[in-house]
Enzyme design. Structure first.
Site, short mmCIF file in Angstrom:
data_model
loop_
_atom_site.label_atom_id
_atom_site.label_comp_id
_atom_site.label_asym_id
_atom_site.label_seq_id
_atom_site.Cartn_x
_atom_site.Cartn_y
_atom_site.Cartn_z
N ARG A 119 -11.78 53.40 -18.03
CA ARG A 119 -10.73 52.53 -18.71
C ARG A 119 -10.48 52.66 -19.90
O ARG A 119 -10.85 52.12 -20.95
CB ARG A 119 -11.25 50.90 -18.22
CG ARG A 119 -11.38 50.73 -16.79
CD ARG A 119 -11.41 49.27 -16.61
NE ARG A 119 -9.95 48.63 -16.47
CZ ARG A 119 -9.74 47.60 -16.09
NH1 ARG A 119 -10.56 46.37 -16.17
NH2 ARG A 119 -8.48 47.07 -16.00
N GLN A 124 -4.80 55.32 -18.51
CA GLN A 124 -4.11 53.84 -17.89
C GLN A 124 -2.99 54.18 -16.74
O GLN A 124 -3.09 53.39 -15.87
CB GLN A 124 -3.35 53.21 -19.28
CG GLN A 124 -4.32 52.51 -20.14
CD GLN A 124 -3.22 51.93 -21.10
OE1 GLN A 124 -2.19 52.21 -21.42
NE2 GLN A 124 -3.96 51.02 -22.07
N ASP A 127 -4.80 54.03 -13.39
CA ASP A 127 -5.96 53.20 -13.30
C ASP A 127 -5.52 52.23 -11.94
O ASP A 127 -4.64 51.33 -12.27
CB ASP A 127 -6.02 52.19 -14.42
CG ASP A 127 -6.97 50.97 -14.35
OD1 ASP A 127 -7.28 50.68 -13.22
OD2 ASP A 127 -7.08 50.15 -15.20
#
Length: 380
Positions: A119, A124, A127
């Site tokens: 993370r 991102q 994710d």
């Protein structure tokens, strides 16, 4: 280079790891894309759409694949049939899939777990936990609105005024914030609580009222909350009780991957809710935030109906698949090397923080340390 998109075989899984509109991004990188027949049917994506996008639809799609992509991990039999050197990309809950991890290790298969993508800012777009939590949070609010036998919004009519429903959301991660935003868009009065210090501002930004219990905050790593002591948990439950008792709908979303969900709400707290109240427990699969919730079932506690979430993103397979597929494309783009003379090649950098973070097995070894320790302990 060949990417194979596996047809999901786990019960209740309706998502697919690739959608037709993103096939072109992979072929532009130099990949051949093969899809097992029927892989996208539960997401309303027929084989013809994949073929029109440039993919090959073939029952033998996995044969000769460089990378096999799926949502749920492959079953052990299919994993055992993969040649050494093949890579797989999927969700891979290693604590529950010890036999599968051992099969990957023993077969020389490299496996990447989407829930282990670090993370960090650079990751991102890869994710998948966040993308699927977005879907789950929306679904939770819609379920609560559908089960509650009253309006969410304020309605003023010539016949009188209908007061808005009060919704309490526990947990303000991606799922919780989406649940808040959706409940607000539906017109409910929303209050929310999270143990992290930054959560109050995030809750307020969604138009909800943060619940302040005046307790210490519990910031953890990776954007998650750290575990609380039992004394702290008991005091929190005591202070939350009046808010829950006054709520028409309660939505709980607190979970940390790889750990049991914290029990935030006791059955006694739910029993104080009014007749017709609704509780939606997104974390029911991992132990539940609500005592007595059951994954995949609606149970009654006191006067409330308690809905236990089970594979909630799969209940909205279209958008969930589109978001997950984009995560996959972004991760594979990172792992694809291009050279003007040699062309494209699958060359994941083992020293890259993202690649290293999500790699579970490679070249006959288990690289994810907690998984390795757990399997070695089980073998003793």
């Amino acid at each position: 280079m060949k990417i194979a998109v596996a047809r999901e075989t786990r019960e209740g899984e309706a998502r697919v790891a690739m959608v037709p509109e993103l096939v072109g991004k992979l072929t532009a990188l130099g990949w051949e894309v093969a899809v097992e027949p029927g892989a996208g049917l539960h997401s309303l994506l027929p084989d013809e759409d994949y073929a029109e996008a440039g993919a090959t639809v073939d029952e033998a799609a996995l044969e000769g694949a460089t990378v096999v992509c799926s949502v749920q991990p492959l079953d052990v039999a299919r994993a055992a049939a993969l040649p050494a050197g093949t890579s797989t990309v999927s969700f891979l809950p290693t604590r529950q899939e010890g036999e599968l991890v051992a099969t990957f290790r023993d077969g020389g298969v490299t496996s990447y777990a989407m829930e282990l993508v670090p993370r960090i800012s650079r990751a991102q777009s890869m994710d998948a936990l966040s993308s699927q939590a977005l879907v789950a949070g929306y679904r939770c609010a819609v379920v609560a609105a559908g089960m509650l036998r009253r309006f969410f919004p304020l309605s003023m009519t010539a016949a009188g005024t209908v007061q808005p429903a009060t919704v309490v959301v526990l947990g303000a991660g991606v799922a919780g914030l989406q649940a808040i935003a959706t409940a607000k868009r539906l017109g409910a009065v929303v209050q929310a609580y999270d143990v992290r210090a930054a959560a109050a501002e995030e809750i307020a930004s969604m138009g909800a009222k943060p619940i302040d219990l005046e307790l210490e905050t519990l910031e953890g790593s990776g954007g998650y909350a750290r575990e609380m002591t039992e004394d702290r948990a008991a005091r929190q439950r005591e202070l939350l009780t009046p808010y829950i008792a006054a709520a028409d709908a309660l939505i709980t979303t607190a979970a940390v991957p790889g750990r049991q969900a914290p029990m935030l709400v006791t059955a006694a707290m739910v029993e104080q809710m009014s007749p017709g109240s609704v509780v939606v427990d997104l974390a029911a699969e991992t132990g539940g935030n609500v005592e007595g919730s059951v994954a995949g079932e609606v149970v009654r506690i006191g006067n409330a109906q308690v809905w236990g979430g089970r594979n909630v993103p799969s209940q909205m397979p279209g958008p969930a698949s589109r978001l997950y597929a984009q995560n996959i494309v972004n991760l594979l783009t990172l792992m694809t090397a291009t050279d003007e003379e040699a062309g494209a090649s699958f060359a994941p950098d083992p020293d890259d923080e993202i690649v290293a973070g999500c790699c579970v097995t490679r070249e006959g070894a288990i690289l994810h340390e907690p998984t390795r320790q757990a399997l070695e302990g089980a073998d003793r």
